[in-house]
Enzyme design. Structure first.
Site, PDB file in Angstrom:
ATOM      1  N   GLY A   1       0.767  -1.240   0.000  1.00 48.78           N
ATOM      2  CA  GLY A   1       0.000   0.000   0.000  1.00 48.78           C
ATOM      3  C   GLY A   1       0.793   1.281   0.000  1.00 48.78           C
ATOM      4  O   GLY A   1       0.209   2.355  -0.144  1.00 48.78           O
TER       5      GLY A   1
ATOM      6  N   PRO B   1       4.951  -5.070  -0.481  1.00 49.16           N
ATOM      7  CA  PRO B   1       4.917  -3.917  -1.386  1.00 49.16           C
ATOM      8  C   PRO B   1       4.792  -4.361  -2.843  1.00 49.16           C
ATOM      9  O   PRO B   1       5.389  -5.357  -3.252  1.00 49.16           O
ATOM     10  CB  PRO B   1       6.270  -3.240  -1.154  1.00 49.16           C
ATOM     11  CG  PRO B   1       7.168  -4.323  -0.662  1.00 49.16           C
ATOM     12  CD  PRO B   1       6.293  -5.300   0.087  1.00 49.16           C
ATOM     13  N   GLY B   2       4.006  -3.636  -3.597  1.00 51.85           N
ATOM     14  CA  GLY B   2       3.856  -3.932  -5.019  1.00 51.85           C
ATOM     15  C   GLY B   2       4.295  -2.724  -5.830  1.00 51.85           C
ATOM     16  O   GLY B   2       5.411  -2.640  -6.328  1.00 51.85           O
ATOM     17  N   ARG B   3       3.389  -1.730  -5.918  1.00 46.96           N
ATOM     18  CA  ARG B   3       3.699  -0.562  -6.751  1.00 46.96           C
ATOM     19  C   ARG B   3       4.945   0.170  -6.257  1.00 46.96           C
ATOM     20  O   ARG B   3       5.663   0.756  -7.062  1.00 46.96           O
ATOM     21  CB  ARG B   3       2.492   0.358  -6.841  1.00 46.96           C
ATOM     22  CG  ARG B   3       2.322   1.279  -5.673  1.00 46.96           C
ATOM     23  CD  ARG B   3       1.206   2.298  -5.888  1.00 46.96           C
ATOM     24  NE  ARG B   3      -0.106   1.701  -5.816  1.00 46.96           N
ATOM     25  CZ  ARG B   3      -1.089   1.929  -6.666  1.00 46.96           C
ATOM     26  NH1 ARG B   3      -0.908   2.738  -7.684  1.00 46.96           N
ATOM     27  NH2 ARG B   3      -2.255   1.362  -6.517  1.00 46.96           N
TER      28      ARG B   3
ATOM     29  N   TYR C   1      -9.585   4.597 -11.986  1.00 50.85           N
ATOM     30  CA  TYR C   1      -9.461   5.426 -10.783  1.00 50.85           C
ATOM     31  C   TYR C   1      -9.338   6.914 -11.069  1.00 50.85           C
ATOM     32  O   TYR C   1      -9.141   7.693 -10.135  1.00 50.85           O
ATOM     33  CB  TYR C   1      -8.191   5.034  -9.990  1.00 50.85           C
ATOM     34  CG  TYR C   1      -7.892   3.578  -9.872  1.00 50.85           C
ATOM     35  CD1 TYR C   1      -8.846   2.686  -9.374  1.00 50.85           C
ATOM     36  CD2 TYR C   1      -6.641   3.067 -10.221  1.00 50.85           C
ATOM     37  CE1 TYR C   1      -8.563   1.344  -9.253  1.00 50.85           C
ATOM     38  CE2 TYR C   1      -6.350   1.722 -10.097  1.00 50.85           C
ATOM     39  CZ  TYR C   1      -7.318   0.865  -9.620  1.00 50.85           C
ATOM     40  OH  TYR C   1      -7.030  -0.460  -9.498  1.00 50.85           O
TER      41      TYR C   1
ATOM     42  N   CYS D   1     -12.157   1.894 -29.273  1.00 52.13           N
ATOM     43  CA  CYS D   1     -13.443   2.475 -29.650  1.00 52.13           C
ATOM     44  C   CYS D   1     -14.287   2.750 -28.416  1.00 52.13           C
ATOM     45  O   CYS D   1     -15.358   2.167 -28.218  1.00 52.13           O
ATOM     46  CB  CYS D   1     -14.167   1.558 -30.629  1.00 52.13           C
ATOM     47  SG  CYS D   1     -13.383   1.611 -32.243  1.00 52.13           S
ATOM     48  N   GLU D   2     -13.761   3.632 -27.561  1.00 58.07           N
ATOM     49  CA  GLU D   2     -14.396   4.024 -26.313  1.00 58.07           C
ATOM     50  C   GLU D   2     -14.017   5.469 -26.063  1.00 58.07           C
ATOM     51  O   GLU D   2     -12.826   5.781 -26.022  1.00 58.07           O
ATOM     52  CB  GLU D   2     -13.830   3.205 -25.143  1.00 58.07           C
ATOM     53  CG  GLU D   2     -14.224   1.767 -25.097  1.00 58.07           C
ATOM     54  CD  GLU D   2     -15.605   1.581 -24.468  1.00 58.07           C
ATOM     55  OE1 GLU D   2     -16.190   0.521 -24.689  1.00 58.07           O
ATOM     56  OE2 GLU D   2     -16.085   2.512 -23.780  1.00 58.07           O
TER      57      GLU D   2
HETATM   58  C1  LIG Z   1      -2.406  -5.108  -4.031  1.00 54.91           C
HETATM   59  C2  LIG Z   1      -1.933  -5.871  -2.854  1.00 54.91           C
HETATM   60  C3  LIG Z   1      -0.676  -5.595  -2.311  1.00 54.91           C
HETATM   61  C4  LIG Z   1       0.249  -4.554  -2.856  1.00 54.91           C
HETATM   62  O1  LIG Z   1      -0.265  -3.275  -2.837  1.00 54.91           O
HETATM   63  P1  LIG Z   1       0.646  -2.081  -3.366  1.00 54.91           P
HETATM   64  O2  LIG Z   1      -0.192  -0.877  -3.158  1.00 54.91           O
HETATM   65  O3  LIG Z   1       0.928  -2.350  -4.789  1.00 54.91           O
HETATM   66  O4  LIG Z   1       1.881  -2.054  -2.522  1.00 54.91           O
HETATM   67  C5  LIG Z   1      -0.267  -6.342  -1.235  1.00 54.91           C
HETATM   68  N1  LIG Z   1      -1.036  -7.311  -0.710  1.00 54.91           N
HETATM   69  C6  LIG Z   1      -2.243  -7.605  -1.216  1.00 54.91           C
HETATM   70  C7  LIG Z   1      -3.024  -8.695  -0.625  1.00 54.91           C
HETATM   71  C8  LIG Z   1      -2.738  -6.893  -2.291  1.00 54.91           C
HETATM   72  O5  LIG Z   1      -3.939  -7.180  -2.791  1.00 54.91           O
END
Ligand SMILES: *Cc1c(COP(=O)(O)O)cnc(C)c1O
Length: 377
Positions: free
Chosen positions: A243, A282-284, A325, A352-353
């Site tokens: 997050g 962490p992802g993003r 979003y 086409c949107e």
């Molecule tokens: C999306 C998600 C993350 C990563 O969220 P980021 O905002 O990309 O860091 C981590 N855990 C779970 C379960 C998620 O669904």
């Protein structure tokens, strides 16, 4: 009138050639990459990705960080995070397949999802993956039905916290499709059930309050609320999900991994959380700022007194975030990276949107022309 693209939105190894003004990443000229591979093209800075992985591991400790693969996944990315010592989160059979095909050790894979199929659960158990994050009683039913035995699980809990972010990426509030509610007592009941079930071994509690969160107090509140459940469950692991926010446009500033760790560990200590490990996903915050998307401008339509549309050869198919979003992006021309951007135009895709908008009211150089390679960090 907008100035040049803020440099801090570019990946770590981005360099602007003094003589030509052209942008390179990892010593690869972006216009050359566009010519070689075609557009639309995602360009990832490997050095940047590795550096972010290292910062996360340095802050939270080895073994306590999993990369949330929905931020960006291919075999090379799965291999990279594995090499850097991170685990990997997957939430579908397809993502699990990619992680395994990349050579990820199954023990370092975590399976998420609010509606895992019997096939996906079987695939995960057969592969011997490290953790399944159980989201519902129906999932516990399925694990029992398929004859799981002592599968290590965490329970996904919604702590009843509203993260300061877009509604569609808020996941910790009571009204959520994810997890067992804390306030309703569903989480406590699930702990009791999981502890009695021979299908699973309950090793931890999981909460993920949302994505692109800039104000860290949401995490503090979540830990406060989770404390009694974690104490009652007596489990060794607590995962607080991902997050951490990312800067996409001018003026946004993001907390570092060290700051995030500081807030989480202080909050956990303050409320007396005794879990041995504080795990994050962490992802993003690993992947987003390492990337640039390249497009080619195909048409420019000037509607006097109304708006100018710049159409590119991608759109909602390669980047659904603006449509989902209303996310904002900066745009620039890699042939003139430091150019002023006095022109306002709306960058749209080729689908086409009418809703296929990438950047509403983008600031662009005055001499943007058909055939230009256009980039969004
Ligand atoms: C999306 C998600 C993350 C990563 O969220 P980021 O905002 O990309 O860091 C981590 N855990 C779970 C379960 C998620 O669904």
């Amino acid at each position: 009138m907008a100035g040049p693209l803020p440099r801090h939105l570019l990946p770590l190894t981005a360099r602007i050639d003094d003589a030509t003004g052209r942008l390179s990443v990892g010593a690869c000229d972006l216009l050359d990459l566009a010519a070689e591979h075609g557009t639309p093209l995602f360009v990832y800075d490997e050095t940047h990705l590795r550096e972010r992985c290292r910062e996360a591991v340095a802050a939270f400790g080895p073994g306590n960080v999993s990369y949330a693969s929905k931020a960006f996944l291919c075999k090379a990315m799965a291999a990279l995070v594995h090499e850097e010592g991170l685990g990997i989160d997957v939430s579908t059979g397809g993502e699990l397949h990619v992680a395994l095909a990349a050579g990820t050790h199954p023990s370092r894979i975590v399976l998420h999802g609010n509606n895992k199929s019997v096939d996906e659960l079987r695939m995960a158990i057969d592969a011997g993956i490290g953790r399944i994050v159980v989201d519902s009683d129906h999932e516990l039913d399925r694990l029992e039905q398929i004859g799981a035995s002592g599968t290590k699980v965490l329970l996904r809990v919604t702590p009843g916290v509203e993260a300061h972010t877009h509604e569609y990426v808020m996941t910790g509030q009571d009204d959520s499709k994810f997890g067992f509610g804390l306030a309703s007592g569903a989480a406590a009941a699930a702990v009791e059930r999981a502890q009695k079930s021979s299908a699973v071994e309950l090793v931890g509690i999981h909460a993920h309050i949302g994505s692109n969160v800039f104000l860290l107090d949401g995490f503090t509140k979540a830990l406060e609320k989770l404390q009694p459940l974690v104490a009652d469950a007596g489990v060794p692991e607590l995962s607080i999900g991902g997050g951490l926010g990312v800067a996409y446009v001018e003026g946004e500033e993001t907390p570092t991994f060290a700051e995030w760790h500081g807030v989480l560990s202080r909050a956990a200590a303050d409320v007396g959380i005794t879990a041995d490990t504080l795990h994050v996903e962490p992802g993003r915050s690993i992947a987003a700022a390492a990337a640039i998307t390249l497009y080619t401008v195909g048409t420019i339509k000037d509607l006097p007194g109304i708006r100018t549309y710049v159409s590119v050869d991608g759109g909602m198919s390669d980047n659904p975030r603006p449509v989902l979003y209303g996310s904002g992006y900066e745009a620039f021309l890699p042939r003139a990276t430091s150019a002023e951007r006095p022109t306002t135009a709306t960058i749209v895709g080729k689908h086409c949107e009418s809703g296929d908008v990438l950047v509403r009211d983008a600031a662009l150089p005055a001499d943007i022309a058909v055939g230009d390679v256009l980039a969004t960090p």
